[in-house]
Design a protein around this motif. Structure first.
Motif, mmCIF file in Angstrom:
data_model
loop_
_atom_site.group_PDB
_atom_site.id
_atom_site.type_symbol
_atom_site.label_atom_id
_atom_site.label_comp_id
_atom_site.label_asym_id
_atom_site.label_seq_id
_atom_site.Cartn_x
_atom_site.Cartn_y
_atom_site.Cartn_z
ATOM 1 N N LEU A 82 25.110 -41.623 -27.205
ATOM 2 C CA LEU A 82 25.174 -40.261 -26.664
ATOM 3 C C LEU A 82 24.090 -39.994 -25.630
ATOM 4 C CD1 LEU A 82 26.091 -37.917 -29.643
ATOM 5 C CD2 LEU A 82 27.464 -38.537 -27.668
ATOM 6 N N GLU A 83 22.980 -40.662 -25.796
ATOM 7 C CA GLU A 83 21.896 -40.481 -24.833
ATOM 8 C C GLU A 83 22.381 -40.856 -23.432
ATOM 9 O OE1 GLU A 83 17.868 -42.357 -25.707
ATOM 10 O OE2 GLU A 83 18.033 -40.582 -26.999
ATOM 11 N N GLY A 88 34.588 -26.854 -42.455
ATOM 12 C CA GLY A 88 34.271 -28.175 -43.015
ATOM 13 C C GLY A 88 33.689 -29.146 -42.008
ATOM 14 N N GLU A 89 33.632 -28.732 -40.738
ATOM 15 C CA GLU A 89 33.096 -29.620 -39.711
ATOM 16 C C GLU A 89 31.568 -29.588 -39.683
ATOM 17 O OE1 GLU A 89 35.043 -30.530 -35.409
ATOM 18 O OE2 GLU A 89 34.844 -28.428 -35.939
ATOM 19 N N VAL A 90 30.951 -30.678 -39.231
ATOM 20 C CA VAL A 90 29.533 -30.650 -38.889
ATOM 21 C C VAL A 90 29.462 -30.718 -37.369
ATOM 22 C CG1 VAL A 90 27.315 -31.809 -39.082
ATOM 23 C CG2 VAL A 90 28.870 -31.774 -41.034
ATOM 24 N N TYR A 91 28.985 -29.633 -36.790
ATOM 25 C CA TYR A 91 29.041 -29.486 -35.331
ATOM 26 C C TYR A 91 27.622 -29.522 -34.772
ATOM 27 C CZ TYR A 91 30.824 -27.600 -30.874
ATOM 28 O OH TYR A 91 31.180 -27.423 -29.558
ATOM 29 N N GLY A 92 27.405 -30.345 -33.777
ATOM 30 C CA GLY A 92 26.053 -30.485 -33.232
ATOM 31 C C GLY A 92 25.907 -29.907 -31.846
ATOM 32 N N LEU A 93 24.778 -29.217 -31.618
ATOM 33 C CA LEU A 93 24.439 -28.773 -30.265
ATOM 34 C C LEU A 93 23.312 -29.666 -29.797
ATOM 35 C CD1 LEU A 93 24.172 -24.890 -30.763
ATOM 36 C CD2 LEU A 93 26.130 -26.157 -29.869
ATOM 37 N N GLU A 131 32.041 -31.771 -24.466
ATOM 38 C CA GLU A 131 32.287 -31.524 -25.874
ATOM 39 C C GLU A 131 33.257 -32.573 -26.407
ATOM 40 O OE1 GLU A 131 34.729 -28.253 -27.001
ATOM 41 O OE2 GLU A 131 33.511 -27.724 -28.718
ATOM 42 N N GLY A 132 33.090 -32.967 -27.654
ATOM 43 C CA GLY A 132 34.016 -33.910 -28.267
ATOM 44 C C GLY A 132 33.349 -34.623 -29.414
ATOM 45 N N SER A 133 34.102 -35.527 -30.086
ATOM 46 C CA SER A 133 33.460 -36.317 -31.128
ATOM 47 C C SER A 133 32.581 -37.341 -30.432
ATOM 48 C CB SER A 133 34.508 -37.010 -31.989
ATOM 49 O OG SER A 133 35.094 -38.066 -31.255
ATOM 50 N N PRO A 134 31.524 -37.826 -31.125
ATOM 51 C CA PRO A 134 30.648 -38.804 -30.478
ATOM 52 C C PRO A 134 31.446 -39.976 -29.895
ATOM 53 C CG PRO A 134 29.707 -38.096 -32.560
ATOM 54 C CD PRO A 134 31.046 -37.461 -32.470
ATOM 55 N N LYS A 135 32.496 -40.412 -30.611
ATOM 56 C CA LYS A 135 33.311 -41.546 -30.175
ATOM 57 C C LYS A 135 34.026 -41.219 -28.871
ATOM 58 C CE LYS A 135 35.736 -44.967 -32.937
ATOM 59 N NZ LYS A 135 36.567 -45.092 -34.145
ATOM 60 N N GLU A 136 34.686 -40.043 -28.871
ATOM 61 C CA GLU A 136 35.420 -39.617 -27.672
ATOM 62 C C GLU A 136 34.501 -39.573 -26.465
ATOM 63 O OE1 GLU A 136 38.445 -36.524 -29.963
ATOM 64 O OE2 GLU A 136 36.875 -35.754 -28.647
ATOM 65 N N LEU A 137 33.344 -38.972 -26.670
ATOM 66 C CA LEU A 137 32.425 -38.808 -25.542
ATOM 67 C C LEU A 137 31.985 -40.158 -24.994
ATOM 68 C CD1 LEU A 137 30.209 -35.807 -26.694
ATOM 69 C CD2 LEU A 137 31.881 -35.841 -24.849
ATOM 70 N N LYS A 138 31.707 -41.086 -25.948
ATOM 71 C CA LYS A 138 31.242 -42.401 -25.500
ATOM 72 C C LYS A 138 32.332 -43.123 -24.713
ATOM 73 C CE LYS A 138 29.545 -43.529 -29.567
ATOM 74 N NZ LYS A 138 28.969 -44.299 -30.692
ATOM 75 N N ILE A 154 25.369 -37.864 -37.864
ATOM 76 C CA ILE A 154 25.798 -36.799 -38.792
ATOM 77 C C ILE A 154 27.033 -36.043 -38.329
ATOM 78 C CG2 ILE A 154 25.050 -34.818 -40.150
ATOM 79 C CD1 ILE A 154 22.257 -35.298 -39.446
ATOM 80 N N CYS A 155 27.152 -35.788 -37.014
ATOM 81 C CA CYS A 155 28.090 -34.753 -36.568
ATOM 82 C C CYS A 155 29.504 -35.277 -36.357
ATOM 83 C CB CYS A 155 27.591 -34.125 -35.273
ATOM 84 S SG CYS A 155 26.035 -33.280 -35.502
ATOM 85 N N ASP A 156 30.473 -34.427 -36.729
ATOM 86 C CA ASP A 156 31.863 -34.749 -36.451
ATOM 87 C C ASP A 156 32.161 -34.506 -34.976
ATOM 88 O OD1 ASP A 156 32.353 -35.209 -39.216
ATOM 89 O OD2 ASP A 156 32.356 -33.035 -39.501
ATOM 90 N N ARG A 157 31.607 -33.409 -34.461
ATOM 91 C CA ARG A 157 31.790 -33.107 -33.039
ATOM 92 C C ARG A 157 30.480 -32.592 -32.467
ATOM 93 N NH1 ARG A 157 35.563 -29.217 -30.891
ATOM 94 N NH2 ARG A 157 35.325 -28.118 -32.862
ATOM 95 N N VAL A 158 30.272 -32.800 -31.173
ATOM 96 C CA VAL A 158 29.040 -32.317 -30.545
ATOM 97 C C VAL A 158 29.363 -31.591 -29.247
ATOM 98 C CG1 VAL A 158 27.555 -34.117 -31.484
ATOM 99 C CG2 VAL A 158 28.680 -34.483 -29.302
#
Ligand SMILES: Nc1ncnc2c1ncn2[C@@H]1O[C@H](COP(=O)(O)OP(=O)(O)O)[C@@H](O)[C@H]1O
Ligand SMILES: [Mg+2]
Lengths: 441, 242
Positions: free
Chosen positions: B231-232, B29-34, B216-223, B201-205
Motif C-alpha cells: 500500500l505504501e 462488520g467491515e474493518v475500514y481503514g483511513l 478506495e478499495g480492498s488492499p488487494k484491489e488497490l495493489k 487488518i483492514c477489509d477496505r481502505v
C-alpha cells in the motif's frame, strides 16, 4: 442519571490520590499543630525564663537608701537575677550590660526614698536593650514591668495604711467599679459586650469567613485541576463520546470537587482546632476567665439553614468557575496560575462585607458585592444573632441560586468539544510555534 | 443500511480545509481503514463520527443516525479511541474499566462480565491492578482498546491505535482488533499512517490526502490496480512523489 455515580466515583478517587491534591489536604493538619507547638514552646520557655529566674537585670542605684535596697530585695524574690552595677552614670551602666549578658537596666534616681515618703512620687527609668525580635524578648520586658508594678502596689498599700490604718487600700485605689450586662433578644447576659462581641466575632467574624475562603479557593482549585488534567491526559475527549450527557459530566465534576474540598476544609479546621488547643493554656494565663461561662443565645435554625444554603451556593459558584478555568487550560500549570487571578477578586467583596460597611462603599462596588453569590454567606454570618434574615439575604439567596444555575448552564455550553478542541488546537499550535522560534534561535 | 455513511463531508477550521468533500460508506462488520500522511484530515473525520466535531457541510450517519441531530443516540452505539488517549492516572486499570463498564451497562452482572472480558483482552495480567501512571505508553493503549471493545459497540472508532508503540504492543492491538471484530461482527473504522498495518487488518481502505479521498478499495484491489507490491507504493503512486 445512573451514570452520575461512577462519574463522581472517578472524580473523587482520582482527586484524592493525586499528590497535588492530597498533600494540600494534609499540610494544614500537620503544619498548624507544629506551628502551635513551636509557638507555645517558645512562649512557655520565655515566660519560664522571665518569671522562674534566669533573666538578668542590672540596677544602677543612685539613691542607696532603705527603700531602694528593699526594692532590690523584692525584685530578687520574684525570680529576677538582680545585680548592682557600681558606676556613676547611665552610659557607663549600659556598657556593663554587655559584659554581664543582661538586657535590662533599672535606674533608681537620687531622692527616690524621700520623694516616695513625701508623697511626691518617683520615677524609675527602665532601659531595655533590644537584641532580636521574638517572643522571648517581649515577655522578659513585660516580666520586669510586672515586678515594678507589683512593688508599686506594695508601696501604695504601705502608704495608705500608714495614713489611715485599718482601711482597705484597694478601695482607696479604685473607689468606683462597674458591672456590665449585654442584652440580646430581651435576654440579659451577665457579661460585658466586649466579651459577647469577642465570642461572636470569633464564631462568625473569623470562622465563617475563613471556612468560606478555604472552601471556595480549594474547591475552585480542585475543579480547575481536575478539568485541566482531563485536558492534559486527553481523557475529556473520551468522556465526551460516552453515552452520558454534558450536564452529568459537569455535575459529577462539581460534586466530586465539592466532596474533596469539604474534606479539605474539615482537615484544615482540624488543623486550626489542634493549633488553638495547643495554644489554649496560654490564653488562660493571660486571664479572661469570665469568657465562655455564660452561654450565648443560639442563632435560630432558619439562620443556620440560610447560612448553609448560601455557603453551598457559593461553593457551586466557585466550582463552576474552576471548571471553566480548567477547561480552558491545556495543562495543570496554566490552570493553577489562572485560578488565583479569577477567585481572589471574587473573594474581596465578601471580605469588605465582613470587615467594612457595604453601605459606605461607592455604588459600583456595592453593586458588585450584591452581584456575587459568595457575598451572601458573609452577609448572613454578620447578622447571625438577629432573629430574622437580613433583607439582602432574603432576596439574595434565590438570586445567587439563579446566577449559579446560569453559570453552570454556561459552563456546560462550554463543554462542547467543538469549542474545546478548537481552543486546545490554538494553544497547542501557538506553543509549537513558540518552541519552533526558540529552537531556530 | 450502512454502518457508516459519509456524504460530501466538508470541515473548515477558519480558512483551513481539514476535509474537502469526502464521501464513503462502510458495511456492517467491515474493518475500514483511513490512511494518509499527517494533517490529511483522518482525526477530523473520526472526531465528526464520534460526535465531537460538527461538519461544516455534508452529512455523516452511523447506522442511519445523524451525528449532528441524533448525537446522543449515536453515542450509545459507538466507542471511540482518541489519538493519544490517556486514562485517569491515579486509578488502576481495573478501576478504570469498572467505572467505564458502569457507564456503558445498566446491570451489574453485565458490567462484571464486560470487565472480566476487557481485563482478558488487555493482556495486562496482574499489572491491571497497578495505577495507570505506572503504565508504559503501550500498556495504556492496550487498556484503551480493551475499554473500546468492552463497550460492545456497533461501531468502534480507533484513531491511530498503534502509533508510537513497539512491535509487541502494536501486534497485540492488531490481533485484538482482528479477532474481536470477526467474533462479534463489530464494525471498525480506524486511521493509521502505517500502511502495512492497515493492509494486515483492514477489509477496505481509503487513501486520504489534504482532506480529499484519492483512492478506495480492498488492499488487494488497490495493489492490483496500481501495480504495486504494497500500500505504501500505491500511496506514492497515487499522490505522486513528494
Ligand atoms: N481543532 C482544530 N482547530 C484548527 N485546525 C485544526 C484542528 N484540528 C485539526 N486541524 C487542522 O486540520 C488539518 C487536519 O488535521 P487532522 O485531522 O488532525 O489530520 P490527521 O489526523 O490526518 O493528521 C490539519 O491542517 C490541522 O492543523
Ligand atoms: Mg491524526
Amino acid at each position: 442519571m445512573s451514570s452520575l455515580i461512577p462519574l463522581v466515583e472517578k472524580e473523587v478517587k482520582d482527586l484524592l490520590r493525586d499528590p497535588r491534591i492530597y498533600i494540600g489536604l494534609i499540610v494544614p493538619v500537620v503544619i498548624l499543630p507544629i506551628i502551635g507547638f513551636t509557638m507555645s514552646a517558645a512562649t512557655h520557655s520565655s515566660i519560664e525564663s522571665a518569671v522562674g529566674g534566669g533573666v538578668k537585670v542590672a540596677v544602677l542605684d543612685l539613691d542607696k537608701t532603705q527603700t531602694s535596697l528593699s526594692f532590690l530585695k523584692f525584685a530578687n524574690t520574684t525570680g529576677l537575677k538582680v545585680f548592682e552595677v557600681k558606676v556613676d552614670t547611665v552610659k557607663e551602666a549600659l556598657k556593663e550590660l554587655k559584659g554581664n549578658d543582661a538586657k535590662i537596666l533599672i535606674v533608681i534616681p537620687k531622692g527616690f526614698e524621700s520623694k516616695i515618703s513625701s508623697l511626691e512620687g518617683s520615677t524609675l527609668a527602665l532601659y531595655f536593650e533590644v537584641k532580636s525580635v521574638g517572643f522571648g524578648e517581649m515577655s522578659t520586658f513585660s516580666a520586669v514591668n510586672r515586678v515594678v508594678k507589683l512593688y508599686s502596689k506594695t508601696l501604695s498599700d504601705t502608704i495608705i495604711s500608714s495614713i489611715k490604718p485599718g482601711i482597705n487600700p484597694t478601695i482607696v485605689r479604685t473607689p468606683l467599679n462597674t458591672t456590665s450586662y449585654t442584652v440580646i433578644h430581651d435576654r440579659i447576659l451577665s457579661m460585658p459586650p466586649e466579651a459577647v462581641f469577642g465570642q461572636l466575632f470569633m464564631g462568625y467574624g473569623i470562622i465563617v469567613p475563613v471556612v468560606l475562603m478555604i472552601v471556595s479557593i480549594m474547591v475552585a482549585q480542585i475543579a480547575a485541576t481536575a478539568t485541566a488534567v482531563e485536558n492534559e491526559e486527553k481523557t475529556l475527549e473520551t468522556l465526551l463520546t460516552l453515552p452520558v450527557s454534558r450536564y452529568e459530566i459537569l455535575i459529577a465534576k462539581v460534586i466530586g470537587s465539592t466532596v474533596v474540598a469539604v474534606l479539605g476544609t474539615l482537615f484544615s479546621m482540624l488543623g486550626f482546632a489542634l493549633y488553638f488547643r495547643i495554644l489554649f493554656p496560654l490564653q488562660e494565663i493571660s486571664g479572661s476567665a469570665h469568657l465562655g461561662t455564660t452561654a450565648l443565645p443560639a442563632p435560630t435554625p432558619q439562620m443556620y439553614l440560610a447560612l448553609c444554603l448560601s455557603l453551598l451556593i457559593a461553593i457551586f459558584f466557585t466550582t463552576s468557575l474552576g471548571v471553566i478555568v480548567g477547561a480552558l487550560s491545556s495543562d495543570v500549570r496554566i490552570s493553577n496560575s489562572l485560578i488565583g487571578a479569577v477567585i481572589i477578586p471574587i473573594m474581596i467583596p465578601a471580605f469588605l462585607i465582613m470587615y467594612g460597611d457595604v453601605r459606605s462603599l461607592p455604588l459600583a462596588l456595592q453593586a458588585l458585592v450584591y452581584a456575587l453569590p459568595v457575598s451572601y454567606p458573609m452577609i448572613i454570618a454578620k447578622n447571625m444573632i438577629l432573629s430574622e434574615l437580613p433583607v439582602e439575604a432574603v432576596y439574595g439567596i434565590p438570586y445567587s441560586a439563579g446566577v449559579t444555575l446560569l453559570l453552570l448552564l454556561l459552563t456546560s455550553r462550554l463543554l462542547v468539544p467543538e469549542k474545546l478542541l478548537l481552543l486546545q488546537h490554538k494553544i497547542l499550535t501557538r506553543r509549537m510555534r513558540r518552541k519552533g522560534e526558540v529552537s531556530e534561535k | 443500511m450502512f454502518a457508516v455513511d459519509i456524504q460530501n463531508l466538508v470541515k473548515l477550521f477558519g480558512s483551513v480545509k481539514a476535509l474537502d468533500g469526502i464521501s464513503f460508506q462502510v458495511e456492517e462488520g467491515e474493518v475500514y481503514g483511513l490512511i494518509g500522511p499527517n494533517g490529511a484530515g483522518k482525526t477530523t473525520m473520526l472526531r465528526i463520527l464520534a460526535t465531537l466535531l460538527l461538519p461544516t457541510k455534508g452529512s455523516a450517519k452511523v447506522f442511519g443516525l445523524d451525528v449532528v441531530s441524533q448525537a446522543s443516540e449515536v453515542r450509545r452505539i459507538i466507542a471511540y479511541l482518541a489519538e493519544e488517549a490517556g486514562a485517569y492516572r491515579n486509578l488502576s486499570g481495573y478501576e478504570y474499566l469498572w467505572i467505564m463498564a458502569k457507564i456503558y451497562f445498566k446491570s451489574r452482572q453485565e458490567a462484571r462480565e464486560a470487565v472480566d472480558l476487557a481485563v482478558e483482552a488487555s493482556g495486562l495480567g496482574e499489572r491491571v491492578h497497578d495505577k495507570v501512571k505506572t503504565y508504559s505508553k503501550g500498556m495504556k493503549r492496550r487498556l484503551q482498546v480493551a475499554r473500546v471493545f468492552m463497550a460492545k459497540p456497533r461501531l468502534a472508532i480507533l484513531d491511530e491505535p498503534t502509533a508510537g508503540l513497539d512491535v509487541i504492543h502494536a501486534n497485540h492491538i492488531r490481533r485484538l482488533v482482528r479477532d474481536y471484530t470477526k467474533e462479534h461482527n463489530t464494525t471498525v473504522i480506524m486511521s493509521s499512517h502505517n500502511m502495512l498495518e492497515v493492509e494486515y487488518i483492514c477489509d477496505r481502505v481509503a487513501l486520504i490526502d489534504k482532506g480529499k479521498m484519492v483512492a478506495e478499495g480492498s488492499p488487494k484491489e488497490l495493489k492490483t490496480m496500481w501495480e504495486a507490491s504494497n500500500l505504501e507504493e500505491v500511496f506514492v503512486k497515487v499522490v505522486g512523489v513528494e
